[in-house]
Structures are given as structure tokens and as C-alpha cells.
Write an enzyme that holds these catalytic residues in place. Structure first.
Site, PDB file in Angstrom:
ATOM      1  N   GLU A  44      31.264  46.283  34.471  1.00 26.96           N
ATOM      2  CA  GLU A  44      29.755  45.896  34.632  1.00 26.96           C
ATOM      3  C   GLU A  44      29.723  45.237  36.106  1.00 26.96           C
ATOM      4  O   GLU A  44      28.700  45.385  36.755  1.00 26.96           O
ATOM      5  CB  GLU A  44      29.305  45.044  33.651  1.00 26.96           C
ATOM      6  CG  GLU A  44      27.695  44.996  33.540  1.00 26.96           C
ATOM      7  CD  GLU A  44      27.105  44.139  32.588  1.00 26.96           C
ATOM      8  OE1 GLU A  44      26.600  44.678  31.470  1.00 26.96           O
ATOM      9  OE2 GLU A  44      27.451  42.892  32.674  1.00 26.96           O
ATOM     10  N   HIS A  46      53.364  52.586  19.630  1.00 31.48           N
ATOM     11  CA  HIS A  46      53.149  53.522  18.184  1.00 31.48           C
ATOM     12  C   HIS A  46      51.899  54.275  18.382  1.00 31.48           C
ATOM     13  O   HIS A  46      51.299  54.867  17.332  1.00 31.48           O
ATOM     14  CB  HIS A  46      53.199  52.949  17.163  1.00 31.48           C
ATOM     15  CG  HIS A  46      54.508  52.203  17.104  1.00 31.48           C
ATOM     16  ND1 HIS A  46      55.811  52.699  16.656  1.00 31.48           N
ATOM     17  CD2 HIS A  46      54.917  50.778  17.309  1.00 31.48           C
ATOM     18  CE1 HIS A  46      56.906  51.740  16.634  1.00 31.48           C
ATOM     19  NE2 HIS A  46      56.319  50.622  17.118  1.00 31.48           N
ATOM     20  N   LYS A  48      18.202  49.729  29.053  1.00 26.95           N
ATOM     21  CA  LYS A  48      17.183  49.119  28.306  1.00 26.95           C
ATOM     22  C   LYS A  48      15.749  49.565  28.336  1.00 26.95           C
ATOM     23  O   LYS A  48      15.026  49.750  27.421  1.00 26.95           O
ATOM     24  CB  LYS A  48      17.398  47.701  28.723  1.00 26.95           C
ATOM     25  CG  LYS A  48      18.544  46.826  28.397  1.00 26.95           C
ATOM     26  CD  LYS A  48      18.220  45.484  28.884  1.00 26.95           C
ATOM     27  CE  LYS A  48      19.433  44.643  28.813  1.00 26.95           C
ATOM     28  NZ  LYS A  48      19.415  43.247  29.285  1.00 26.95           N
TER      29      LYS A  48
END
Length: 529
Positions: free
Chosen positions: A323, A352, A456
């Protein structure tokens, strides 16, 4: 390089600081011998910019704000005595409030003590507190932490089911939002309030706010007579708020010694103010990012902490770094599309999982190993003669580092002596400073987030259009396709958005939408009950 040359390079570039216990090894990054000299002028300019920032210069020009998270652990550095006093007062208030809760001075109305804390926040209001809670929590916690960190109904239901009605009666809720208008946090607060009400509880007798003075949340808390309110200042960004009340209050309630945490951050700040680049771990980190990505975000950083308690650190760093660094424009207004992608999990689990690709696949990354020297409290079992599980964990870290190096895959290693409040504070401060220095090196504003605001705004548009489509269905009756609804609303270009929104509405009973599926799916028709 042969083993002898690697050992010499390791000794040359190893940084150790006795005050923090921090060790930084950058020897497996393939920078040239003249790299530091070539970057020194830019690094000194970055130090200058950081000094101006800490002195109170406007460092976030888009919002005309100071950037003061470093003052949170060294209030004496604040440019205004009133700011310094407010910081000290807040730490004292957080400490006193937590003690009152633990000692039963502040009590749950239907229980002797608050035993749980529910943190309601998102982004920087949750990622830092979650990381610290997981890193430093244990069986001795004074209160158990829980989180509403999304606007996912099922996610909130799972938390509430874990608590149960009896647990909710013993739960203190902290609502965290600087503006008070963050919709995800608002939704979480309303969901929590409804849950308390269903349990026959008064939410206001359980609620605390951390927010900006005069915000919508601040007014709600004041009018509702909530237990307490703590400040969020406009000069502290969410992703750098862990040493403010945002992080300190949940930690203190959990029983974590927050002054030790602050001391670790403060000590690391002192270390990372050094202008001698090779003795400054934050400067070295920033320069390694610049080297690895050519200053343009061309490689990813894979964070591999070899410690279960640091599992959430990569998620915390994702926001702090991405950000801050992920910007379209530089400070001159030039399009640069800057960034540094961060991902990771934990070692040795990742050996793994995706380490196979790291060693033999696309070489588009560098690794940041994080090592913790102390394995556990107390003695360890010998799983083989002379070796413990912790020896294996250390061996797997070193083995992975070697295996990557053999294939020309770059890595750096950060080592701390143990997981304590102080060393976690060191890690937080180290990366905060590295982000600021790197932003100066690539000439961007690390302290705004226009892309978040764009998302937003777009979400608000989607919800408004969904409301129009639902109202039209109810008003007109009949069975209609998304294309027909979009045309009737005069928004034919929004047929896709309307289709997706009605698809969601039909899957949930709340809106009374019925879907008649068709083939292809986009020709499905919708009606309102």
C-alpha cells in the site's frame, strides 16, 4: 562463488546490533562491489528526507499532512509539545484502562470480568493487531483476542459461534476506524451490536472506540455512552498505526507488555537513523529492494519466517509495503507504476509447497528469511541423538538458503534472538523505516493510497446501481434479464454489474430475488417475490 568467497562476503556485509539483538545478512544478494558507493548519494538524500519527515515537514503532500508514527515511541521528537503530551497521555490511558479491565474496575455487566476482546477493524486497524496478538499470545493471556476484520457475514458468524452467548457476555468490543466511515468496520460494528442485543446485552456497556476526534464513530460512541474512547490522529496512517492506540490497546488488554514493545520500536528507530549505510539495517533493506527490483518493482519479495509465531508477519508486511510502494505516479507526477509485491507463509512448511518453484522455476523474486534463534521456553526433546526439532528448523532454513543460492536465487536473512514484545517492536519499526527510505529512493509518496479510495468509490457505485435494479424489479414486477433491466434504467453499459449483483441477491434470502437459470447463464431472468 566458492565456499571461502561466500564466507568472506558474509563477514564483510553482516550487520549485528547489540542493543536490538538484530542480525542482517545481505551477502546472498548479488549486488556488485561498487553498488553501495553508486547508491550513496541517493541514500543520503533519503536520510535527509527522513529527517525532515521526523521534524514535522509535510510528507504526505496529497493530503497536506505530517507523518508522525515515529513520534509514537519517541514523543520528544514531535514538533509540537501538545502532540508529545497527547502521545504520552494516550499510552498512560491505554495502560490504565487495561489494568482496570483486568482488575475488575471496568466490568462486564453480566460477568465478573471481561475475558475476551473483539477487535472490529480492517486493513491497518486489524493486520497489525492480529500479527502482534498471534506472535506474542499464549496460555497466559489476560484476555483472548478475536477479530471482525472483513464484511463477510459468515466470517463474523464463525467468531460469534466460537464465543457463544456466554462468551459474548464476557467480551469487550473495540471498534477501530480513523474516519469512522469505513463501511466494513461500520458493518462489523452493526453485526456485533445486533449479536449483543440478541444475547440480551447492551452493546454500549461493552464497547470502546479508537477513532479520530469528531468522527462519525466518535460521535456515536459519545452519544451511546461507550466505556471509553481513544484517539487516532490524522498524522498516523493505518498501516503505520501499530504503535498507536490501534495496536497498543488490544495488546495491553491481551496482557502484552506494551512499553517493552514500544521500547523495541524506539531502539530500532535510533539504530535506523544512522547515516552510515552499512550500519543501518533499514537502509540496507531499502537498498536490497532497490537492487533486486532495479528500483521498478520487477521482482517479488517472498517472506519466509521460520517461526510459527511469525506466520501473520507476511500479511502485515503486504499492506505496509504494497500500500505504501504500489503507486501509479511519482512525486513529479510521472507515471511509474511502482510497487513491490510481497507474499509468504512460514518455513519449513513452504519447503513442501512453493520452494520447488523458487529454486527451479521463474526467477522473478528474492527471499527475505526471518530467523529466530531461541526455539522455545525450556528444554527441548532430542528427536535424534544430539538434535532437537528446533535444530531441524534451523537446518532447513540454512539448507533452503543454500539451495536457492546454488541456483542464483537471491535472499537476505533477518535474525532476532527470540520472540518477545521488544523484538516484535524491532521488526515493526525496521520495516516501517525501510519503506520510508525506499520510497525516497524511487521518488514516491509512501503515505497515501489513492488506489484504495478508487476501489471504495467504485464499490459505492456498484451498491447504488444494485439498489436501483432491485427497486426496479419490485416496482415493475415480471421476470426480466439483466440486459433488460440495464436498458430500462438507461444504463445498458452496466448489464454485467447488474447481472453479477442479482446473481448474488438470488443466492441470499434477504432481498427476495428469484432467479430462473438459463443457458448461457447471462440470459437468466430475475423476479422479486
Amino acid at each position: 562463488m566458492n565456499a571461502h568467497e561466500l564466507w568472506q562476503r558474509y563477514q564483510t556485509y553482516l550487520l549485528f546490533d547489540a542493543d536490538t539483538g538484530l542480525i542482517l545478512d545481505v551477502s546472498r544478494m548479488a549486488f556488485s562491489d561498487d553498488f553501495f558507493a553508486s547508491m550513496e548519494p541517493a541514500m543520503q538524500r533519503a536520510f535527509d528526507a527522513m529527517e525532515r519527515l521526523e521534524a514535522g515537514e509535510i510528507a504526505n503532500p496529497d493530503e497536506n499532512r505530517m507523518v508522525g508514527h515515529y513520534w509514537l515511541r519517541s514523543p520528544e521528537l514531535a514538533p509540537d509539545p501538545a502532540i508529545a503530551a497527547a502521545i504520552r497521555e494516550t499510552v498512560d490511558r491505554v495502560t490504565a484502562f487495561a489494568a482496570d479491565v483486568h482488575n475488575g474496575v471496568v466490568t462486564a455487566p453480566r460477568a465478573r470480568l471481561f475475558r475476551n476482546v473483539l477487535v472490529i477493524g480492517i486493513g491497518g486497524s486489524a493486520l497489525g493487531p492480529q500479527f502482534v496478538a498471534d506472535a506474542l499470545g499464549g496460555h497466559g493471556d489476560r484476555m483472548r483476542p478475536f477479530f471482525f476484520d472483513n464484511t463477510d457475514p459468515d466470517g463474523m458468524d464463525r467468531v460469534l459461534e466460537t464465543l457463544g452467548a456466554d462468551g459474548l457476555a464476557e467480551t469487550l468490543a473495540i471498534v477501530i476506524s480513523k474516519s469512522g466511515g469505513t463501511k466494513e468496520t461500520r458493518n462489523g460494528m452493526l453485526e456485533a451490536e445486533a449479536a449483543y442485543r440478541r444475547a440480551g446485552l447492551d452493546f454500549s456497556r461493552h464497547a470502546v472506540a479508537v477513532t479520530g476526534a469528531g468522527s462519525e464513530l466518535d460521535r456515536t460512541a459519545e452519544a451511546g455512552g461507550w466505556l471509553c474512547r481513544f484517539p487516532m490522529w490524522d498524522w498516523v496512517g493505518g498501516r503505520t498505526s501499530e504503535t498507536s492506540a490501534v495496536g497498543l490497546l488490544p495488546a495491553a488488554l491481551q496482557g502484552i507488555p506494551i512499553r517493552d514493545f514500544l521500547d523495541g520500536a524506539r531502539t530500532c528507530d535510533t539504530l535506523t537513523r544512522r547515516r552510515e549505510t552499512l550500519r543501518n539495517p533499514a537502509a540496507l533493506l531499502a537498498l536490497m529492494w532497490h537492487h533486486a527490483t532495479r528500483g521498478s518493482g520487477s521482482r517479488d519479495m517472498v517472506v519466509l519466517p521460520y517461526k510459527d509465531r511469525l506466520l501473520l508477519f507476511s500479511r502485515y508486511l503486504q499492506q505496509l509495503i504494497m500500500e505504501s510502494i504500489g503507486k501509479e505516479l511519482d512525486l513529479d507526477g510521472t507515471v511509474v507504476n511502482q510497487g513491490l509485491t510481497v507474499y509468504g507463509n512460514k518455513g519449513s512448511t513452504d519447503q513442501h509447497a512453493y520452494v520447488q518453484q523458487l529454486r527451479e522455476g521463474t526467477n522473478n523474486f528474492f527471499v527475505a528469511f526471518i530467523e529466530v534463534l531461541k526455539d522455545r521456553e525450556g528444554a527441548s526433546l532430542a528427536v535424534e541423538p544430539g538434535f532437537t526439532s528446533g535444530d531441524y528448523l534451523s537446518g532447513f532454513l540454512q539448507g533452503t538458503r543454500t539451495a536457492l543460492s546454488e541456483k542464483g536465487r537471491e535472499s537476505l536473512t533477518i535474525t532476532i534472538p527470540a520472540i518477545t514484545p521488544r523484538t516484535v517492536g524491532v521488526l515493526v519499526a525496521l520495516f516501517e523505516r525501510a519503506v520510508g527510505l525506499y520510497a525516497s529512493l524511487v521518488n514516491i509518496n509512501a503515505y497515501h493510497q489513492p488506489g484504495v479510495e478508487a476501489g471504495k468509490k467504485a464499490a459505492g457505485g456498484v451498491l447504488a446501481l444494485t439498489g436501483e435494479a432491485l427497486a426496479f424489479l419490485r416496482r415493475e414486477g415480471g421476470t426480466l434479464s439483466a440486459t433488460e433491466i440495464a436498458a430500462a434504467l438507461g444504463r445498458p453499459e452496466e448489464a454485467e454489474t447488474i447481472f453479477r449483483s442479482l446473481l448474488h441477491a438470488a443466492a441470499n434470502p434477504d432481498h427476495g430475488v428469484v432467479m430462473e437459470a438459463a443457458s448461457p447463464l447471462t440470459r437468466s431472468r430475475f423476479s422479486a417475490r
